[in-house]
Design a protein around this motif. Sequence first.
Motif, PDB file in Angstrom:
ATOM      1  N   GLY A  34      -9.014  -8.599  10.630  1.00 56.10           N
ATOM      2  CA  GLY A  34     -10.142  -7.694  10.864  1.00 56.10           C
ATOM      3  C   GLY A  34     -10.874  -7.935  12.160  1.00 56.10           C
ATOM      4  N   ALA A  35     -10.476  -8.948  12.929  1.00 62.16           N
ATOM      5  CA  ALA A  35     -11.179  -9.265  14.179  1.00 62.16           C
ATOM      6  C   ALA A  35     -10.674  -8.457  15.367  1.00 62.16           C
ATOM      7  CB  ALA A  35     -11.084 -10.765  14.478  1.00 62.16           C
ATOM      8  N   GLY A  36      -9.638  -7.633  15.163  1.00 59.77           N
ATOM      9  CA  GLY A  36      -9.184  -6.758  16.247  1.00 59.77           C
ATOM     10  C   GLY A  36      -7.905  -7.178  16.931  1.00 59.77           C
ATOM     11  N   LYS A  37      -7.258  -8.209  16.416  1.00 57.04           N
ATOM     12  CA  LYS A  37      -6.042  -8.722  17.051  1.00 57.04           C
ATOM     13  C   LYS A  37      -4.939  -7.671  17.134  1.00 57.04           C
ATOM     14  CE  LYS A  37      -3.750 -11.199  14.299  1.00 57.04           C
ATOM     15  NZ  LYS A  37      -3.325 -12.289  13.404  1.00 57.04           N
ATOM     16  N   SER A  38      -4.709  -6.938  16.057  1.00 51.84           N
ATOM     17  CA  SER A  38      -3.617  -5.954  16.035  1.00 51.84           C
ATOM     18  C   SER A  38      -3.858  -4.830  17.041  1.00 51.84           C
ATOM     19  CB  SER A  38      -3.451  -5.373  14.632  1.00 51.84           C
ATOM     20  OG  SER A  38      -3.069  -6.378  13.719  1.00 51.84           O
ATOM     21  N   PHE A 141      -7.388 -17.261  20.931  1.00 53.46           N
ATOM     22  CA  PHE A 141      -8.041 -17.011  19.639  1.00 53.46           C
ATOM     23  C   PHE A 141      -9.149 -15.977  19.826  1.00 53.46           C
ATOM     24  CE2 PHE A 141     -10.628 -17.730  15.878  1.00 53.46           C
ATOM     25  CZ  PHE A 141      -9.664 -17.913  14.905  1.00 53.46           C
ATOM     26  N   ILE A 142      -9.150 -14.954  18.954  1.00 50.82           N
ATOM     27  CA  ILE A 142     -10.131 -13.877  19.031  1.00 50.82           C
ATOM     28  C   ILE A 142     -11.117 -14.009  17.873  1.00 50.82           C
ATOM     29  CG2 ILE A 142     -10.465 -11.378  19.032  1.00 50.82           C
ATOM     30  CD1 ILE A 142      -7.567 -11.139  20.026  1.00 50.82           C
ATOM     31  N   LEU A 143     -12.387 -14.111  18.220  1.00 54.80           N
ATOM     32  CA  LEU A 143     -13.454 -14.248  17.227  1.00 54.80           C
ATOM     33  C   LEU A 143     -14.135 -12.906  16.972  1.00 54.80           C
ATOM     34  CD1 LEU A 143     -15.191 -17.460  18.616  1.00 54.80           C
ATOM     35  CD2 LEU A 143     -13.917 -17.336  16.461  1.00 54.80           C
ATOM     36  N   PRO A 144     -14.604 -12.668  15.750  1.00 55.87           N
ATOM     37  CA  PRO A 144     -15.458 -11.499  15.498  1.00 55.87           C
ATOM     38  C   PRO A 144     -16.875 -11.801  15.987  1.00 55.87           C
ATOM     39  CG  PRO A 144     -15.257 -12.775  13.492  1.00 55.87           C
ATOM     40  CD  PRO A 144     -14.379 -13.461  14.519  1.00 55.87           C
ATOM     41  N   PRO A 145     -17.702 -10.780  16.211  1.00 56.03           N
ATOM     42  CA  PRO A 145     -19.082 -11.037  16.642  1.00 56.03           C
ATOM     43  C   PRO A 145     -19.885 -11.810  15.606  1.00 56.03           C
ATOM     44  CG  PRO A 145     -18.482  -8.747  17.014  1.00 56.03           C
ATOM     45  CD  PRO A 145     -17.388  -9.347  16.193  1.00 56.03           C
ATOM     46  N   SER A 146     -19.599 -11.562  14.316  1.00 52.32           N
ATOM     47  CA  SER A 146     -20.278 -12.277  13.229  1.00 52.32           C
ATOM     48  C   SER A 146     -19.444 -12.108  11.972  1.00 52.32           C
ATOM     49  CB  SER A 146     -21.687 -11.723  12.997  1.00 52.32           C
ATOM     50  OG  SER A 146     -21.629 -10.428  12.412  1.00 52.32           O
ATOM     51  N   MET A 147     -19.714 -12.948  10.980  1.00 55.20           N
ATOM     52  CA  MET A 147     -18.979 -12.844   9.724  1.00 55.20           C
ATOM     53  C   MET A 147     -19.367 -11.579   8.944  1.00 55.20           C
ATOM     54  SD  MET A 147     -16.938 -15.254  10.078  1.00 55.20           S
ATOM     55  CE  MET A 147     -16.118 -15.899   8.623  1.00 55.20           C
ATOM     56  N   PRO A 148     -20.641 -11.172   8.913  1.00 56.09           N
ATOM     57  CA  PRO A 148     -20.965  -9.902   8.247  1.00 56.09           C
ATOM     58  C   PRO A 148     -20.244  -8.704   8.872  1.00 56.09           C
ATOM     59  CG  PRO A 148     -22.948 -11.199   8.499  1.00 56.09           C
ATOM     60  CD  PRO A 148     -21.878 -11.917   9.280  1.00 56.09           C
ATOM     61  N   ILE A 149     -20.128  -8.693  10.206  1.00 54.66           N
ATOM     62  CA  ILE A 149     -19.415  -7.601  10.865  1.00 54.66           C
ATOM     63  C   ILE A 149     -17.937  -7.647  10.499  1.00 54.66           C
ATOM     64  CG2 ILE A 149     -18.621  -6.751  13.109  1.00 54.66           C
ATOM     65  CD1 ILE A 149     -21.366  -7.384  14.220  1.00 54.66           C
ATOM     66  N   LEU A 150     -17.377  -8.842  10.383  1.00 54.93           N
ATOM     67  CA  LEU A 150     -15.980  -8.977   9.985  1.00 54.93           C
ATOM     68  C   LEU A 150     -15.762  -8.391   8.592  1.00 54.93           C
ATOM     69  CD1 LEU A 150     -13.160 -10.077  10.662  1.00 54.93           C
ATOM     70  CD2 LEU A 150     -13.834 -12.218   9.535  1.00 54.93           C
ATOM     71  N   VAL A 185     -10.667 -18.782  24.048  1.00 57.26           N
ATOM     72  CA  VAL A 185     -11.368 -18.215  22.894  1.00 57.26           C
ATOM     73  C   VAL A 185     -12.277 -17.102  23.390  1.00 57.26           C
ATOM     74  CG1 VAL A 185     -12.913 -18.675  20.953  1.00 57.26           C
ATOM     75  CG2 VAL A 185     -11.324 -20.455  21.710  1.00 57.26           C
ATOM     76  N   LEU A 186     -12.130 -15.910  22.804  1.00 58.88           N
ATOM     77  CA  LEU A 186     -12.933 -14.756  23.194  1.00 58.88           C
ATOM     78  C   LEU A 186     -13.588 -14.133  21.973  1.00 58.88           C
ATOM     79  CD1 LEU A 186     -10.564 -12.902  25.706  1.00 58.88           C
ATOM     80  CD2 LEU A 186     -12.526 -14.348  26.263  1.00 58.88           C
ATOM     81  N   VAL A 187     -14.757 -13.557  22.169  1.00 53.59           N
ATOM     82  CA  VAL A 187     -15.449 -12.822  21.107  1.00 53.59           C
ATOM     83  C   VAL A 187     -15.174 -11.334  21.297  1.00 53.59           C
ATOM     84  CG1 VAL A 187     -17.666 -12.266  20.058  1.00 53.59           C
ATOM     85  CG2 VAL A 187     -17.258 -14.573  20.960  1.00 53.59           C
ATOM     86  N   ASN A 188     -14.653 -10.697  20.264  1.00 50.36           N
ATOM     87  CA  ASN A 188     -14.320  -9.276  20.348  1.00 50.36           C
ATOM     88  C   ASN A 188     -15.484  -8.436  19.825  1.00 50.36           C
ATOM     89  OD1 ASN A 188     -13.054  -6.804  20.562  1.00 50.36           O
ATOM     90  ND2 ASN A 188     -11.823  -7.068  18.705  1.00 50.36           N
ATOM     91  N   ASP A 189     -16.527  -8.307  20.646  1.00 52.12           N
ATOM     92  CA  ASP A 189     -17.617  -7.395  20.285  1.00 52.12           C
ATOM     93  C   ASP A 189     -17.453  -6.053  20.984  1.00 52.12           C
ATOM     94  OD1 ASP A 189     -18.141  -8.398  22.782  1.00 52.12           O
ATOM     95  OD2 ASP A 189     -20.033  -9.331  22.227  1.00 52.12           O
ATOM     96  N   ASP A 190     -16.510  -5.989  21.957  1.00 48.37           N
ATOM     97  CA  ASP A 190     -16.131  -4.736  22.595  1.00 48.37           C
ATOM     98  C   ASP A 190     -14.631  -4.818  22.854  1.00 48.37           C
ATOM     99  OD1 ASP A 190     -15.427  -3.070  25.079  1.00 48.37           O
ATOM    100  OD2 ASP A 190     -17.453  -2.328  24.608  1.00 48.37           O
TER     101      ASP A 190
END
Length: 232
Positions: A34-38, A141-150, A185-190
């Motif tokens: 769900g973090a956007g990897k695909s 590694f791709i991180l979500p902006p937050s766990m609630p958003i994930l 490591v990157l945060v996928n907020d966009d």
Amino acid sequence: MDATPPQLAAESPRPDPHGFKRRGVLFVLSSPSGAGKSTIARKLLASETELGVSVSYTTRPIRPGEVDGRDYHFVDLDTFREMVANGDFLEWAHVFGHRYGTPKAQVWNVLEQGRDILFDIDWQGAQQLHQLAGGDVVRMFILPPSMPILRERLERRATDSMEVIDARMDRAANEVSHWDGYDYVLVNDDVEECYQSIKTILAAERLKRSRQTGIIGFIRKLLRSGEMVPLA
């Protein structure tokens, strides 16, 4: 059964304008579900002609719309165990009750040809691959902006029950805890910004001196031609 993913038979890379040869990159993308990897992986494969994808073997059932040999190689448990025993996998893992493995066939040949392979694997697979291939591996590694958003993204997909989503969230916390085993490591907020950053990293990794196997011959030729005079 053919162990060669058809995606690895992509066109040869464009020749370097200086004639340099290089080794390919084993480019690993990992993230919690769900973090956007695909999404990012699809964009990379659409834009990068030198990038093929490793098609994993799996014991999980095929889903509607999936194609055997394109999305995964679907095999039964006995076949998978036999492949493990024969050393046919670069890495394999047990995830959500099913097994997934990266086939070894042709990977080394692809690297020698200077072509790159994208791996969509978890932290365990990334660790195993790094132990086997070392400097050929680049781990992202791709991180979500937050766990609630994930969680919101997983619920919005509407492909899993709440029990499965809860299990994915538990697994996500475990996966995030292994962030320090990656090179980037990157945060996928966009998604577009994240994608562009990953493209930049891939381009830089392709140019690393350790991968420019043809540069030694160029330097020798340069010295012989008198275009560069060594300092006394």
